[in-house]
Design a protein around this motif. Structure first.
Motif, PDB file in Angstrom:
ATOM      1  N   GLY A   9       0.817  -1.208   0.000  1.00 52.22           N
ATOM      2  CA  GLY A   9       0.000   0.000   0.000  1.00 52.22           C
ATOM      3  C   GLY A   9       0.850   1.257   0.000  1.00 52.22           C
ATOM      4  O   GLY A   9       0.554   2.231  -0.694  1.00 52.22           O
ATOM      5  N   GLY A  10       1.949   1.251   0.785  1.00 55.93           N
ATOM      6  CA  GLY A  10       2.844   2.394   0.830  1.00 55.93           C
ATOM      7  C   GLY A  10       3.516   2.651  -0.508  1.00 55.93           C
ATOM      8  O   GLY A  10       3.679   3.804  -0.926  1.00 55.93           O
ATOM      9  N   LEU A  11       3.911   1.574  -1.193  1.00 60.83           N
ATOM     10  CA  LEU A  11       4.555   1.720  -2.503  1.00 60.83           C
ATOM     11  C   LEU A  11       3.609   2.368  -3.510  1.00 60.83           C
ATOM     12  O   LEU A  11       3.999   3.263  -4.264  1.00 60.83           O
ATOM     13  N   VAL A  12       2.347   1.928  -3.508  1.00 61.58           N
ATOM     14  CA  VAL A  12       1.367   2.507  -4.424  1.00 61.58           C
ATOM     15  C   VAL A  12       1.140   3.980  -4.087  1.00 61.58           C
ATOM     16  O   VAL A  12       1.077   4.837  -4.975  1.00 61.58           O
ATOM     17  N   GLY A  13       1.027   4.307  -2.799  1.00 63.05           N
ATOM     18  CA  GLY A  13       0.867   5.703  -2.399  1.00 63.05           C
ATOM     19  C   GLY A  13       2.050   6.553  -2.821  1.00 63.05           C
ATOM     20  O   GLY A  13       1.886   7.696  -3.265  1.00 63.05           O
ATOM     21  N   TRP A  57      -2.794   8.100   2.848  1.00 62.43           N
ATOM     22  CA  TRP A  57      -3.948   7.660   3.621  1.00 62.43           C
ATOM     23  C   TRP A  57      -4.912   6.845   2.760  1.00 62.43           C
ATOM     24  O   TRP A  57      -5.492   5.852   3.215  1.00 62.43           O
ATOM     25  N   GLY A  58      -5.103   7.245   1.530  1.00 61.18           N
ATOM     26  CA  GLY A  58      -6.032   6.538   0.657  1.00 61.18           C
ATOM     27  C   GLY A  58      -5.561   5.162   0.263  1.00 61.18           C
ATOM     28  O   GLY A  58      -6.362   4.260   0.043  1.00 61.18           O
ATOM     29  N   SER A  59      -4.235   4.949   0.174  1.00 60.97           N
ATOM     30  CA  SER A  59      -3.687   3.656  -0.221  1.00 60.97           C
ATOM     31  C   SER A  59      -3.453   2.736   0.963  1.00 60.97           C
ATOM     32  O   SER A  59      -3.097   1.566   0.773  1.00 60.97           O
ATOM     33  N   SER A  60      -3.632   3.236   2.167  1.00 63.31           N
ATOM     34  CA  SER A  60      -3.381   2.427   3.355  1.00 63.31           C
ATOM     35  C   SER A  60      -4.313   1.223   3.388  1.00 63.31           C
ATOM     36  O   SER A  60      -5.540   1.372   3.321  1.00 63.31           O
ATOM     37  N   PRO A  61      -3.772  -0.009   3.485  1.00 63.97           N
ATOM     38  CA  PRO A  61      -4.587  -1.219   3.311  1.00 63.97           C
ATOM     39  C   PRO A  61      -5.306  -1.667   4.574  1.00 63.97           C
ATOM     40  O   PRO A  61      -4.968  -2.681   5.181  1.00 63.97           O
ATOM     41  N   GLY A  83      -8.668  -0.476   7.762  1.00 67.26           N
ATOM     42  CA  GLY A  83      -9.196   0.536   8.653  1.00 67.26           C
ATOM     43  C   GLY A  83      -9.730   1.755   7.941  1.00 67.26           C
ATOM     44  O   GLY A  83      -9.329   2.886   8.236  1.00 67.26           O
ATOM     45  N   ALA A  84     -10.640   1.561   6.995  1.00 61.11           N
ATOM     46  CA  ALA A  84     -11.096   2.664   6.147  1.00 61.11           C
ATOM     47  C   ALA A  84     -11.622   3.841   6.968  1.00 61.11           C
ATOM     48  O   ALA A  84     -11.209   4.988   6.755  1.00 61.11           O
ATOM     49  N   ALA A  85     -12.522   3.581   7.904  1.00 56.23           N
ATOM     50  CA  ALA A  85     -13.102   4.680   8.684  1.00 56.23           C
ATOM     51  C   ALA A  85     -12.037   5.382   9.517  1.00 56.23           C
ATOM     52  O   ALA A  85     -12.012   6.615   9.618  1.00 56.23           O
ATOM     53  N   ALA A  86     -11.137   4.598  10.121  1.00 56.09           N
ATOM     54  CA  ALA A  86     -10.079   5.194  10.936  1.00 56.09           C
ATOM     55  C   ALA A  86      -9.120   6.009  10.072  1.00 56.09           C
ATOM     56  O   ALA A  86      -8.654   7.077  10.478  1.00 56.09           O
ATOM     57  N   MET A  87      -8.819   5.518   8.878  1.00 56.83           N
ATOM     58  CA  MET A  87      -7.906   6.243   7.995  1.00 56.83           C
ATOM     59  C   MET A  87      -8.494   7.598   7.583  1.00 56.83           C
ATOM     60  O   MET A  87      -7.777   8.597   7.507  1.00 56.83           O
ATOM     61  N   GLY A 128       0.556   4.372  10.035  1.00 61.18           N
ATOM     62  CA  GLY A 128      -0.070   5.290   9.089  1.00 61.18           C
ATOM     63  C   GLY A 128       0.520   6.691   9.086  1.00 61.18           C
ATOM     64  O   GLY A 128       0.930   7.207   8.042  1.00 61.18           O
ATOM     65  N   PRO A 129       0.596   7.360  10.260  1.00 62.45           N
ATOM     66  CA  PRO A 129       1.165   8.717  10.267  1.00 62.45           C
ATOM     67  C   PRO A 129       2.618   8.764   9.776  1.00 62.45           C
ATOM     68  O   PRO A 129       2.988   9.676   9.037  1.00 62.45           O
ATOM     69  N   LEU A 130       3.441   7.785  10.178  1.00 57.44           N
ATOM     70  CA  LEU A 130       4.846   7.765   9.750  1.00 57.44           C
ATOM     71  C   LEU A 130       4.950   7.571   8.246  1.00 57.44           C
ATOM     72  O   LEU A 130       5.734   8.237   7.561  1.00 57.44           O
ATOM     73  N   LEU A 131       4.133   6.636   7.716  1.00 56.67           N
ATOM     74  CA  LEU A 131       4.169   6.360   6.283  1.00 56.67           C
ATOM     75  C   LEU A 131       3.684   7.569   5.495  1.00 56.67           C
ATOM     76  O   LEU A 131       4.240   7.904   4.433  1.00 56.67           O
TER      77      LEU A 131
END
Length: 354
Positions: free
Chosen positions: A99-103, A119-123, A125-129, A336-339
């Motif tokens: 997910g990070g690579l795609v982002g 955030w959108g590519s994070s694989p 926790g959709a609501a949390a993201m 997520g925040p670090l990525l």
């Protein structure tokens, strides 16, 4: 909009969902009662129907799925985590990195602004993201659209793969708990477990708490024989449909208009993440004594509730799938925040500035 018209739209959505679910069920698709309502809701949402599932209703549906999963996995998930803990963590990290690579690629190509791609590519926790993305200055509308496109695509792809790799006879009756007689006391206990587990997890602000709370509490009680979890099929059907409607109705005409310029990139990113995870799933079958469907569902990039429904319906190694999916959800929320910050730094400078 007048109440009679709203009720008419709900009746039409219910009828369309029922027809699609019946057709998919007749074709022996696992999770047909999730997939049919989701597809119908996408059509209604894009056509501008002002329908929404209230958050408490969605959380209640998640709690029911948590009890269903608890009934299926009992004590095996703990054993799986102990036996294959390092490998499960590796599976999780590879999925997160995909997910990070795609982002990163989307950001470098300027398909999406700032940290939105991260955030959108994070694989998972959709609501949390979406909530976290807004706190970190990203466009929550675009992040939400990316996340729910991914969730819908994962449900579709996982259902198709499960249908192709599962014998029709095995999938046809697997969407519900096996109940011959339904004791009222057991149903009451199950609903209590759902309410208490969800309440505690949400109070602790756990990610996907409405799902994970009843799942953990129910698994502990069910595995030790302290409680027998039973849910009427009609209640499970309603939970499946509610989750499908919740995801599908997020696709509105306004969202499509706002994100139209980024839509090709979003679709490419979604397919890329799914294919990267599928490739990793194939590699897992060479490392572990598991079948491809189990590996595919374990590495599928969310959401946890939808994948859980498909896994139970497809008769795969549910304990392994849920162990990977649950651990990945927590890893995504931590990293997520670090990525997002790392991907933001990779963005090329704005040539129009200054």
């Amino acid at each position: 909009m007048p109440v009679p018209k709203i009720l008419g739209l709900w009746a039409a959505l219910l009828a369309a969902s029922g027809l699609l679910a019946y057709g998919l069920s007749s074709a022996h698709f696992p999770a047909a009662l999730l997939l049919g309502p989701m597809l119908a809701a996408i059509v209604f949402g894009v056509r501008g129907a002002p329908l929404r599932i209230p958050k408490p209703g969605f959380q209640g549906a998640q709690a029911m799925i948590g009890c269903l999963v608890a009934h299926a996995i009992n004590a095996e998930i703990a054993g799986t985590m102990l036996d294959d803990g390092l490998l499960i963590l590796l599976v999780v990290l590879v999925t997160v990195l995909a997910g990070g690579l795609v982002g990163y690629v989307l950001t470098r190509m300027r398909v999406l602004p700032g940290t939105t791609a991260a955030w959108g590519s994070s694989p998972g926790g959709a609501a949390a993201m979406v909530a976290m993305a807004e706190e970190y200055g990203s466009d929550p509308r675009l992040v939400a659209f990316m996340q729910y496109v991914r969730v819908a695509a994962v449900v579709l792809s996982a259902s198709v793969v499960a249908r192709l790799l599962t014998e029709p006879s095995a999938a046809s009756g697997a969407d519900t708990m096996p109940v011959q007689a339904i004791p009222a006391l057991s149903v009451l206990i199950t609903l209590t477990v759902a309410a208490v587990g969800a309440g505690i997890a949400l109070a602790l602000r756990l990610p996907a708490g409405a799902l994970i709370g009843p799942m953990v509490l129910g698994a502990a009680l069910h595995a030790t024989g302290l409680a027998s979890l039973v849910l009427p099929p009609a209640l499970l059907d309603a939970a499946y449909a509610t989750i499908g409607w919740y995801v599908g109705l997020r696709f509105t005409r306004e969202t499509l208009r706002e994100t139209f310029h980024a839509l090709p990139g979003i679709l490419i990113a979604t397919v890329a993440v799914i294919l990267l995870c599928a490739g990793w799933a194939f590699g897992l079958t060479r490392i572990l004594p598991i079948d491809f469907l189990t590996a595919f569902l374990a590495t599928s990039p969310g959401g946890l509730d939808s994948v859980a429904i498909i896994a139970v319906g497809a008769k795969v190694d549910v304990s392994f799938v849920l162990a990977v999916q649950t651990l990945r959800l927590f890893v995504v929320l931590i990293t997520g925040p670090l990525l997002a910050k790392w991907i933001a730094r990779a963005a090329p400078p704005d040539k129009t500035a200054g």
